[in-house]
Design a protein around this motif. Structure first.
Motif, PDB file in Angstrom:
ATOM      1  N   TRP A  67       0.946  -1.252   0.057  1.00 41.92           N
ATOM      2  CA  TRP A  67       0.105   0.060  -0.069  1.00 41.92           C
ATOM      3  C   TRP A  67       0.682   1.184   0.037  1.00 41.92           C
ATOM      4  CZ3 TRP A  67      -5.200   0.087  -0.879  1.00 41.92           C
ATOM      5  CH2 TRP A  67      -5.664  -1.189  -0.756  1.00 41.92           C
ATOM      6  N   ASN A  68       2.201   1.134   0.491  1.00 42.64           N
ATOM      7  CA  ASN A  68       3.103   2.372   0.245  1.00 42.64           C
ATOM      8  C   ASN A  68       3.284   2.657  -1.125  1.00 42.64           C
ATOM      9  OD1 ASN A  68       4.224  -0.270   0.686  1.00 42.64           O
ATOM     10  ND2 ASN A  68       6.111   0.723   0.515  1.00 42.64           N
ATOM     11  N   ASN A 112       4.101  -0.410   4.312  1.00 40.56           N
ATOM     12  CA  ASN A 112       2.967  -0.650   3.910  1.00 40.56           C
ATOM     13  C   ASN A 112       2.098  -0.508   5.251  1.00 40.56           C
ATOM     14  OD1 ASN A 112       0.690  -2.602   2.767  1.00 40.56           O
ATOM     15  ND2 ASN A 112       1.633  -3.848   4.355  1.00 40.56           N
TER      16      ASN A 112
END
Length: 428
Positions: A67-68, A112
């Motif tokens: 997600w980062n 993340n």
């Protein structure tokens, strides 16, 4: 940065893109009706391969990390989708507990987690990260390279509920695929929502079940827009438990591989495709550490399979294989082979990125050490299509098409979860 295809922008992929653009109102209505009947998985990431003559998902992850890699411009979409998902599940939710993977040595993975926490905090929730790893015995703050930090707390269970010290969540978000099995601490929770559910984990999941559901979805979608569903679907066959230690087991597998290669070759001939077809052999019941073997012909295959068997990581269960049609990727970013990865939450596309690998070929797995990531043009909200623009001439149209394929895989994931739910009522 807009990646480019090395193939000429003509042929079936452009016909597919044109059909999808022309059918956009019907497609969006079709998805709306599907979501009235089915519940989307909480979040998913879909690896998509664009061969220039077909576009298909090759993997769907129920517990996405990375997600980062979503840029700040993508966050509003993710936050809105998170709000929609939480409102449906637990409207009065105040606290959310994220349970991460037990392998916490990767700084990349920790970043993340920080991004996930940020998304749900901006969605209006108090967020804590609670680890079930035996290595986390007390509250532990970790500084990250980007100047951020996260705090990991040991999970505690009291009266059938999970939490951390002085924090009782309504909803628990798993970012742990439980590949080693489901620990008892996560079972039989009292009035808490565990997302995704335990039967989404690799303790029970099979890739073949997902692709069986995807094939069903793609056939119906292909009928809707008037195209051969093969243009959006990798052929596959579940093989079951394999014996790579005996000559008989290897010979049986070679025979099945030959049969499936013949099927793929017939499709290539039907569409006048000059590329040489290949299969990908991978574990059906594992995600991490599974050896992936690309097969273009059966020359020296028995020796390769023996080597594959010797290199396989031991797992808690016997190895089951899936034979899957390989899908080339003909996309490039800075001359490196690349593939789009679409991120979804609830029923919405929220962003994505290109996974690229300078050392890998067009027929190889790019999710390997040495891979790097470039945000998709979703970052600028350019995934809105531009009707009237010629196929292949618009990045937004191409990315809208990727989003459609991602949503088809997400819909298949919802079918999969329904089919494998141990508590669902069955009617035969």
């Amino acid at each position: 940065m807009v990646p480019h295809l090395i193939t000429a922008l003509t042929g079936p992929i452009n016909e597919l893109e044109q059909r999808i653009l022309d059918s956009m109102p019907a497609i969006e209505r079709w998805f709306r009706l599907e979501w009235m009947e089915h519940t989307p998985p909480f979040y998913t990431a879909v690896d998509v391969r664009n061969a220039g003559f077909k576009l298909a998902p090759v993997d769907t992850d129920f517990f996405p990390g990375g997600w980062n890699n979503l840029t700040p411009a993508m966050l509003p979409l993710a936050v809105q989708a998170a709000q929609a998902a939480i409102e449906k599940i637990c409207p009065e939710a105040r606290n959310l507990l994220i349970i991460p993977d037990n392998n916490l040595r990767s700084t990349y993975y920790l970043m993340n987690l920080a991004q996930l926490g940020r998304i749900f905090n901006m969605a209006g929730l108090n967020v804590r990260i609670g680890s079930i790893s035996a290595d986390i015995k007390k509250s532990t703050k970790i500084d990250l390279p980007d100047g951020d930090s996260i705090t990991l707390d040991p999970v505690v269970r009291t009266k059938g509920r999970l939490g951390v010290k002085d924090f009782d969540p309504c909803t628990i978000l798993l970012n742990n695929d439980l590949r080693a099995g489901v620990p008892g601490i996560l079972e039989d929770l009292h009035e808490q929502y565990l997302l995704p559910p335990l039967h989404a984990s690799w303790s029970t999941r099979r890739k073949s079940t997902h692709f069986r559901c995807y094939e069903e979805v793609a056939k119906r979608f292909g009928k809707l827009i008037g195209v051969d569903h093969w243009l959006m679907t990798p052929m596959f066959e579940p093989y079951g438990v394999v014996d790579l230690q005996s000559a008989e087991g290897i010979a049986a597998l070679v025979s099945r591989i030959e049969g499936m290669l013949t099927k793929v070759k017939k499709k290539y001939k039907e569409y006048g495709i000059k590329e040489k077809p290949f299969l990908v052999i991978k574990a059906d019941n594992r995600t991490s550490g599974n050896t992936i073997l690309s097969v273009r012909d059966t020359k020296d295959l028995e020796a390769k399979l023996r080597k594959m068997g010797a290199g396989l990581e031991a797992g808690p269960d016997p190895l089951e294989l899936i034979l899957q049609e390989g899908v080339l990727t003909n996309e490039r970013v800075n001359d490196a082979v690349a593939e789009p990865v679409v991120y979804l939450m609830d029923r919405y596309v929220v962003g994505g990125f290109y996974r690229m690998h300078a050392e890998r070929g067009v027929d190889e797995n790019l999710s390997a050490p040495g891979s790097s990531y470039v945000p998709l043009a979703f970052a600028e909200s350019t995934h809105l299509p531009q009707p009237g623009v010629r196929p292949g001439g618009s990045a937004p149209n191409r990315f809208y098409m990727y989003g459609v394929i991602g949503r088809l895989a997400m819909l298949a994931a919802s079918y999969e979860l329904e089919a494998t739910d141990p508590d669902a009522e069955r009617y035969d």
